[in-house]
Design an enzyme around this catalytic site. Structure first.
Site, PDB file in Angstrom:
ATOM      1  N   LYS A   1      -2.789   5.940  -4.182  1.00 51.22           N
ATOM      2  CA  LYS A   1      -3.881   6.878  -3.868  1.00 51.22           C
ATOM      3  C   LYS A   1      -3.656   8.219  -4.554  1.00 51.22           C
ATOM      4  CE  LYS A   1      -3.756   4.712   0.666  1.00 51.22           C
ATOM      5  NZ  LYS A   1      -2.312   4.523   0.913  1.00 51.22           N
TER       6      LYS A   1
ATOM      7  N   LYS B   1       2.786  -1.076   9.095  1.00 49.81           N
ATOM      8  CA  LYS B   1       4.027  -0.543   8.541  1.00 49.81           C
ATOM      9  C   LYS B   1       5.166  -0.894   9.484  1.00 49.81           C
ATOM     10  CE  LYS B   1       7.292   2.672   8.807  1.00 49.81           C
ATOM     11  NZ  LYS B   1       8.011   3.259   9.940  1.00 49.81           N
TER      12      LYS B   1
ATOM     13  N   ASP C   1       0.841  -1.194   0.000  1.00 54.22           N
ATOM     14  CA  ASP C   1       0.000   0.000   0.000  1.00 54.22           C
ATOM     15  C   ASP C   1       0.880   1.250   0.000  1.00 54.22           C
ATOM     16  OD1 ASP C   1      -2.986   1.012   0.811  1.00 54.22           O
ATOM     17  OD2 ASP C   1      -1.448   2.249   1.757  1.00 54.22           O
TER      18      ASP C   1
ATOM     19  N   SER D   1      -2.670   2.466   9.856  1.00 50.71           N
ATOM     20  CA  SER D   1      -2.190   2.633  11.237  1.00 50.71           C
ATOM     21  C   SER D   1      -2.861   1.618  12.170  1.00 50.71           C
ATOM     22  CB  SER D   1      -2.430   4.054  11.734  1.00 50.71           C
ATOM     23  OG  SER D   1      -1.764   4.984  10.915  1.00 50.71           O
ATOM     24  N   PRO D   2      -2.816   0.320  11.845  1.00 50.79           N
ATOM     25  CA  PRO D   2      -3.505  -0.680  12.667  1.00 50.79           C
ATOM     26  C   PRO D   2      -2.866  -0.848  14.050  1.00 50.79           C
ATOM     27  CG  PRO D   2      -2.142  -1.766  11.036  1.00 50.79           C
ATOM     28  CD  PRO D   2      -2.112  -0.294  10.698  1.00 50.79           C
ATOM     29  N   LEU D   3      -1.640  -0.321  14.200  1.00 50.54           N
ATOM     30  CA  LEU D   3      -0.997  -0.348  15.527  1.00 50.54           C
ATOM     31  C   LEU D   3      -1.127   1.029  16.179  1.00 50.54           C
ATOM     32  CD1 LEU D   3       2.306  -2.125  14.341  1.00 50.54           C
ATOM     33  CD2 LEU D   3       0.195  -3.204  15.144  1.00 50.54           C
ATOM     34  N   GLY D   4      -2.025   1.857  15.614  1.00 48.69           N
ATOM     35  CA  GLY D   4      -2.150   3.222  16.134  1.00 48.69           C
ATOM     36  C   GLY D   4      -0.830   3.967  16.011  1.00 48.69           C
TER      37      GLY D   4
ATOM     38  N   HIS E   1      -7.433   9.679  -1.785  1.00 44.50           N
ATOM     39  CA  HIS E   1      -6.768   9.660  -0.474  1.00 44.50           C
ATOM     40  C   HIS E   1      -7.552  10.414   0.598  1.00 44.50           C
ATOM     41  CE1 HIS E   1      -2.426   9.246   1.210  1.00 44.50           C
ATOM     42  NE2 HIS E   1      -3.310   9.043   2.148  1.00 44.50           N
TER      43      HIS E   1
ATOM     44  N   ASN F   1       4.877  -9.378  12.136  1.00 41.38           N
ATOM     45  CA  ASN F   1       3.532  -8.835  11.914  1.00 41.38           C
ATOM     46  C   ASN F   1       2.660  -9.694  10.995  1.00 41.38           C
ATOM     47  OD1 ASN F   1       4.260  -6.748  13.552  1.00 41.38           O
ATOM     48  ND2 ASN F   1       4.494  -5.226  11.942  1.00 41.38           N
TER      49      ASN F   1
ATOM     50  N   TYR G   1       2.821   9.950  -0.329  1.00 37.47           N
ATOM     51  CA  TYR G   1       3.939   9.429   0.481  1.00 37.47           C
ATOM     52  C   TYR G   1       5.282   9.760  -0.192  1.00 37.47           C
ATOM     53  CZ  TYR G   1       0.323   6.329   2.551  1.00 37.47           C
ATOM     54  OH  TYR G   1      -0.805   5.799   3.131  1.00 37.47           O
TER      55      TYR G   1
ATOM     56  N   SER H   1     -10.527   6.709   0.715  1.00 34.44           N
ATOM     57  CA  SER H   1      -9.880   6.639   2.024  1.00 34.44           C
ATOM     58  C   SER H   1     -10.295   7.862   2.830  1.00 34.44           C
ATOM     59  CB  SER H   1      -8.357   6.612   1.845  1.00 34.44           C
ATOM     60  OG  SER H   1      -7.720   6.438   3.090  1.00 34.44           O
TER      61      SER H   1
END
Ligand code: A2P
Length: 284
Positions: A80, A241, A50, A199-202, A113, A251, A55, A150
């Site tokens: 995006k 990430k 992704d 940001s699944p781990l915040g 995005h 992960n 970016y 998004s």
């Protein structure tokens, strides 16, 4: 959605298969470090990458794809549309630049995005309608295999759906323990969208919450693995990430255990200090 391996896929509303975990590249600058990290991720087993024009690292991602030696069709690549490029003509040009930067002739998934960048704030509905028309055209031509959005809230989705001929297949949102955006997820799913979790781990914040250490202990896993397994069991598609080969490998070792339903619910309700950004008031 029960996944038992990294090669397992989710199915989008148009029937396209999307690998159930992706490698996120936000905050990874263009350059050989990022190309090396993406290549390490592919070698570790990630097949879904992704990126985003914003970016600034599409060239490095493209270099890693070529260095991997894998046939293009074995990889799932998302990018995006950047904020300055909303509207029909600008979207067409931006998409072609993205293909050029990545060195590919199609994308698996292309997302808007951000729903209402500051430059378009007084005409965002019209700008998104034009953008979407350009994306639908590329989709019909087979140059994009799936299209989505998004950071869209319900009001942005409703506006887009007024003129869309093809409904978005994905809504990519900031989703992590304690940040579950339940109403928006429910509506997005009702409209046929898969939810991807960025940001699944915040962004690492969740890993320092004491309760996460307790779950890590209980299941004999790291806090990051608990977060990512939780994301899968919530029906999200996580995009973790990590620039570190050991952590990126860790992960994706999340397919040989599962959390109890009770723990999934408790983790969803944890206070981890995150709040979703309001797209209507940001300054970009
Ligand atoms: P690093 O790149 O040094 O591994 P998110 O995916 O939510 O945006 O979180 C990314 C952040 O979490 C990065 O700072 C990343 O640092 C860190 N991170 C990623 N995976 C792990 C892990 N398994 N253990 C600890 N920190 C991690």
């Amino acid at each position: 959605m029960e996944h038992n391996s990294l090669s397992a896929c989710c199915t989008l509303s148009n029937g396209a298969a999307i690998p159930c975990v992706g490698y996120g590249t936000w905050q990874m600058p263009d350059g050989s470090g990022t190309a090396d990290a993406v290549l390490a991720a592919i070698r570790a087993g990630y097949r879904h990458i992704d990126t985003a024009a914003a970016y600034g690292n599409e060239r490095s991602v493209g270099n890693a794809i070529r260095a991997s030696g894998l046939p293009r069709e074995e990889l799932f690549i998302t990018s995006k549309l950047a904020n300055p490029d909303h509207g029909y003509e600008a979207t067409r040009a931006a998409f072609l630049r993205t293909l050029d930067s990545l060195g590919t002739d199609y994308l698996d998934l292309y997302l808007i995005h951000w729903p209402n960048p500051i430059a378009f704030r007084d005409q965002w509905k019209q700008a998104n309608a034009g953008t979407w028309r350009a994306m639908e055209e590329f989709y019909r031509e087979g140059r994009i295999r799936a299209i989505g959005v998004s950071n869209f809230c319900q009001r942005h989705l409703e506006a887009l759906l007024e003129s869309a001929q093809i409904a978005p297949m994905v809504n990519q949102l900031s989703l992590s323990p304690g940040l579950t955006q339940d109403e928006l997820c429910r509506y997005s799913r009702e409209m046929g969208m898969l939810l991807e979790a960025y940001s699944p781990l915040g962004t690492g914040r969740v890993l320092n919450v004491p309760e996460m250490a307790a779950y890590a202990e209980k299941y004999g896993r790291s806090a990051a693995q608990i977060c990512l397994r939780w994301s899968l069991q919530m029906g999200f598609l996580p995009l973790p990430k990590s620039a570190d080969p050991t952590r990126m490998a860790q992960n994706i070792q999340i397919f040989d255990f599962s959390l109890s339903d009770e723990d999934v619910a408790a983790i969803a309700a944890l206070d981890c200090g995150g709040v979703p950004r309001d797209p209507d008031t940001t300054t970009f």
